[in-house]
Design an enzyme around this catalytic site. Structure first.
Site, PDB file in Angstrom:
ATOM      1  N   ASP A   1       0.576  -1.506   0.028  1.00 24.97           N
ATOM      2  CA  ASP A   1      -0.116  -0.370  -0.060  1.00 24.97           C
ATOM      3  C   ASP A   1       1.191   1.432   0.161  1.00 24.97           C
ATOM      4  OD1 ASP A   1      -1.624   2.202   0.964  1.00 24.97           O
ATOM      5  OD2 ASP A   1      -3.485   1.102   1.404  1.00 24.97           O
ATOM      6  N   LEU A   2       1.168   2.566  -1.505  1.00 21.31           N
ATOM      7  CA  LEU A   2       1.723   3.412  -0.991  1.00 21.31           C
ATOM      8  C   LEU A   2       1.675   3.865  -0.944  1.00 21.31           C
ATOM      9  CD1 LEU A   2       1.996   2.346  -5.239  1.00 21.31           C
ATOM     10  CD2 LEU A   2       3.929   3.284  -3.465  1.00 21.31           C
TER      11      LEU A   2
ATOM     12  N   ASN B   1       3.286   4.948 -11.525  1.00 22.00           N
ATOM     13  CA  ASN B   1       2.347   4.689 -12.041  1.00 22.00           C
ATOM     14  C   ASN B   1       1.136   5.329 -11.265  1.00 22.00           C
ATOM     15  OD1 ASN B   1      -0.052   4.047 -13.926  1.00 22.00           O
ATOM     16  ND2 ASN B   1       0.049   2.395 -12.979  1.00 22.00           N
TER      17      ASN B   1
ATOM     18  N   TYR C   1      -7.289  15.542  -5.882  1.00 25.88           N
ATOM     19  CA  TYR C   1      -6.588  13.954  -7.381  1.00 25.88           C
ATOM     20  C   TYR C   1      -5.574  15.164  -7.943  1.00 25.88           C
ATOM     21  CZ  TYR C   1      -6.061  11.285 -11.604  1.00 25.88           C
ATOM     22  OH  TYR C   1      -5.574  11.215 -12.559  1.00 25.88           O
TER      23      TYR C   1
ATOM     24  N   THR D   1      -5.109  18.942  -7.710  1.00 26.74           N
ATOM     25  CA  THR D   1      -4.085  19.236  -6.950  1.00 26.74           C
ATOM     26  C   THR D   1      -2.874  18.375  -6.989  1.00 26.74           C
ATOM     27  OG1 THR D   1      -5.784  20.713  -5.904  1.00 26.74           O
ATOM     28  CG2 THR D   1      -3.185  20.339  -4.511  1.00 26.74           C
TER      29      THR D   1
ATOM     30  N   LYS E   1      -1.937  15.890  -9.049  1.00 24.82           N
ATOM     31  CA  LYS E   1      -1.558  15.783 -10.651  1.00 24.82           C
ATOM     32  C   LYS E   1      -0.789  16.914 -11.044  1.00 24.82           C
ATOM     33  CE  LYS E   1      -2.697  11.943 -11.207  1.00 24.82           C
ATOM     34  NZ  LYS E   1      -1.610  10.528 -11.295  1.00 24.82           N
TER      35      LYS E   1
HETATM   36  N1  NAD Z   1      -6.955   5.864 -17.086  1.00 26.40           N
HETATM   37  C1  NAD Z   1      -7.107   7.649 -17.083  1.00 26.40           C
HETATM   38  O1  NAD Z   1      -7.847   8.226 -18.316  1.00 26.40           O
HETATM   39  C2  NAD Z   1      -5.513   8.688 -16.869  1.00 26.40           C
HETATM   40  C3  NAD Z   1      -5.798   9.775 -17.574  1.00 26.40           C
HETATM   41  C4  NAD Z   1      -5.092  10.555 -16.629  1.00 26.40           C
HETATM   42  C5  NAD Z   1      -3.833  10.662 -15.627  1.00 26.40           C
HETATM   43  N2  NAD Z   1      -4.080   8.933 -15.796  1.00 26.40           N
HETATM   44  C6  NAD Z   1      -2.893   8.484 -14.535  1.00 26.40           C
HETATM   45  O2  NAD Z   1      -2.269   7.227 -15.019  1.00 26.40           O
HETATM   46  C7  NAD Z   1      -2.373   6.699 -13.929  1.00 26.40           C
HETATM   47  C8  NAD Z   1      -3.087   4.960 -13.996  1.00 26.40           C
HETATM   48  O3  NAD Z   1      -3.858   5.196 -14.574  1.00 26.40           O
HETATM   49  P1  NAD Z   1      -4.700   4.303 -14.734  1.00 26.40           P
HETATM   50  O4  NAD Z   1      -6.570   4.730 -15.747  1.00 26.40           O
HETATM   51  O5  NAD Z   1      -4.185   3.091 -15.504  1.00 26.40           O
HETATM   52  O6  NAD Z   1      -5.719   3.789 -13.237  1.00 26.40           O
HETATM   53  P2  NAD Z   1      -6.306   2.729 -12.549  1.00 26.40           P
HETATM   54  O7  NAD Z   1      -6.664   2.739 -11.700  1.00 26.40           O
HETATM   55  O8  NAD Z   1      -6.999   1.812 -14.191  1.00 26.40           O
HETATM   56  O9  NAD Z   1      -4.962   1.597 -11.680  1.00 26.40           O
HETATM   57  C9  NAD Z   1      -4.305   2.310 -11.044  1.00 26.40           C
HETATM   58  C10 NAD Z   1      -3.599   0.374 -10.152  1.00 26.40           C
HETATM   59  O10 NAD Z   1      -2.620   1.572  -8.907  1.00 26.40           O
HETATM   60  C11 NAD Z   1      -3.365   0.917  -8.248  1.00 26.40           C
HETATM   61  N3  NAD Z   1      -3.171   1.405  -6.359  1.00 26.40           N
HETATM   62  C12 NAD Z   1      -4.303   2.436  -6.216  1.00 26.40           C
HETATM   63  N4  NAD Z   1      -4.162   2.771  -5.347  1.00 26.40           N
HETATM   64  C13 NAD Z   1      -2.474   2.098  -4.493  1.00 26.40           C
HETATM   65  C14 NAD Z   1      -2.262   2.182  -3.260  1.00 26.40           C
HETATM   66  N5  NAD Z   1      -2.666   2.466  -2.362  1.00 26.40           N
HETATM   67  N6  NAD Z   1      -0.856   1.463  -3.255  1.00 26.40           N
HETATM   68  C15 NAD Z   1      -1.081   0.040  -4.445  1.00 26.40           C
HETATM   69  N7  NAD Z   1      -1.289   0.807  -5.755  1.00 26.40           N
HETATM   70  C16 NAD Z   1      -2.202   1.345  -5.751  1.00 26.40           C
HETATM   71  C17 NAD Z   1      -4.588  -0.274  -7.939  1.00 26.40           C
HETATM   72  O11 NAD Z   1      -4.743  -0.834  -7.708  1.00 26.40           O
HETATM   73  C18 NAD Z   1      -4.673   0.224  -9.174  1.00 26.40           C
HETATM   74  O12 NAD Z   1      -3.798  -1.452 -10.305  1.00 26.40           O
HETATM   75  C19 NAD Z   1      -2.795   7.421 -12.711  1.00 26.40           C
HETATM   76  O13 NAD Z   1      -1.615   7.735 -12.353  1.00 26.40           O
HETATM   77  C20 NAD Z   1      -3.990   8.352 -13.517  1.00 26.40           C
HETATM   78  O14 NAD Z   1      -3.479   9.550 -12.120  1.00 26.40           O
HETATM   79  C21 NAD Z   1      -4.836   7.858 -15.867  1.00 26.40           C
END
Ligand code: NAD
Length: 253
Positions: free
Chosen positions: A68-69, A95, A160, A162, A164
């Site tokens: 858990d990060l 990520n 979120y 803020t 980012k």
């Molecule tokens: N999907 C999009 O449209 C989008 C758009 C802009 C930015 N992003 C960014 O890209 C990155 C990936 O996004 P995504 O859409 O794949 O997200 P997602 O929610 O599908 O996946 C995120 C992963 O992080 C893990 N996670 C969450 N909280 C955690 C914690 N406390 N400890 C450890 N792991 C944890 C989750 O279990 C999941 O596997 C993120 O930084 C997100 O902000 C995504």
């Protein structure tokens, strides 16, 4: 379509939040380049399932570790343990995030800290934990994840967004502090990437049609699109790039 980066073969890569979504595409893409990959997540069943899938497909098994990060004290311990299993980390991809919706009215001090813990602070503490060994070997690439949401000012995401926005400043500060050690630090800013979570929770077919209308490129963006930019920033082909942000959004903003 993917490029092959010969220098990534044998490199050691850590992806946070690698069990699903864009993170899973990153883990797979680095494994396909011949890198040695470890990843952290809290979703243990998705993490193990991804390892099985990649092993079947590519005959290599990434190392999954449950973490858990939000637990900042546990981060250097987990990174130390991962390094004993796969070697000194050459590439860190920060990520992990959680884009739960929250109105300003619902966001008291505890919720505010939680939003920053899950979306910003671990990117600093993971970077801080890998930097000394990267400095010792004289090279390393850290790739942080922001989001176009803070540029667009989307609703119900104040904590979120803020976080980012903060990642852009953190990237520039760390790139300056660690540049003399050969460590590059960049940010990737994804647009609307159609991961399973987005499709399950937030994006209706009507939303997706509207998004594609707003993008210059009229197609669905997926995790592999983001992974291609991350591979470029991880590889030495981008060796002169640091302190920068790279938008992957099909021309949305
Ligand atoms: N999907 C999009 O449209 C989008 C758009 C802009 C930015 N992003 C960014 O890209 C990155 C990936 O996004 P995504 O859409 O794949 O997200 P997602 O929610 O599908 O996946 C995120 C992963 O992080 C893990 N996670 C969450 N909280 C955690 C914690 N406390 N400890 C450890 N792991 C944890 C989750 O279990 C999941 O596997 C993120 O930084 C997100 O902000 C995504």
């Amino acid at each position: 379509m993917t490029a092959s980066y010969h220098d990534l073969k044998g490199k050691t890569v850590l992806v946070t939040g690698g069990a699903s979504g864009i993170g899973a595409s990153l883990v797979r893409a680095f494994c396909a380049q011949g890198a040695t990959v470890g990843f952290f997540d809290i979703d243990d069943s998705a993490g193990e399932k991804l390892c099985d899938l990649i092993e079947q497909e590519l005959a290599v098994r990434p190392v999954y570790m449950s973490l858990d990060l939000r637990n900042q004290d546990a981060i250097p311990v987990a990174i130390g343990e991962l390094a004993t299993r796969i070697g000194t980390i050459d590439v860190l991809v920060n990520n992990a995030a959680r884009d739960d919706r929250h109105s300003p009215a619902q966001t008291g001090p505890a919720e505010w800290r939680e939003r920053l813990d899950v979306n910003l602070s671990h990117q600093f503490f993971c970077s801080r934990a890998v930097a000394p060994a990267m400095a010792e070997q004289g090279h390393g690439s850290i790739i942080n994840f922001s989001s176009v949401s803070y540029l667009m000012g989307l609703p119900d995401l104040v904590g979120y967004e803020t976080a980012k926005a903060g990642i852009i400043g953190m990237t520039r500060a760390l790139a300056r502090d660690w540049g003399r050690d050969g460590i590059r630090v960049n940010t990737v800013i994804p647009g609307c990437i159609m991961t399973q979570r987005q499709l399950d929770l937030w994006i209706t077919p009507e939303d997706e049609a509207r998004i594609q209308e707003q993008q210059c490129l009229k197609r669905r963006l997926i995790g592999e699109d983001v992974a291609q930019m991350v591979l470029f920033l991880a590889s030495d082909v981008s060796s002169a790039c640091t302190s920068q942000s790279f938008i992957v959004d099909g021309g949305l903003v």
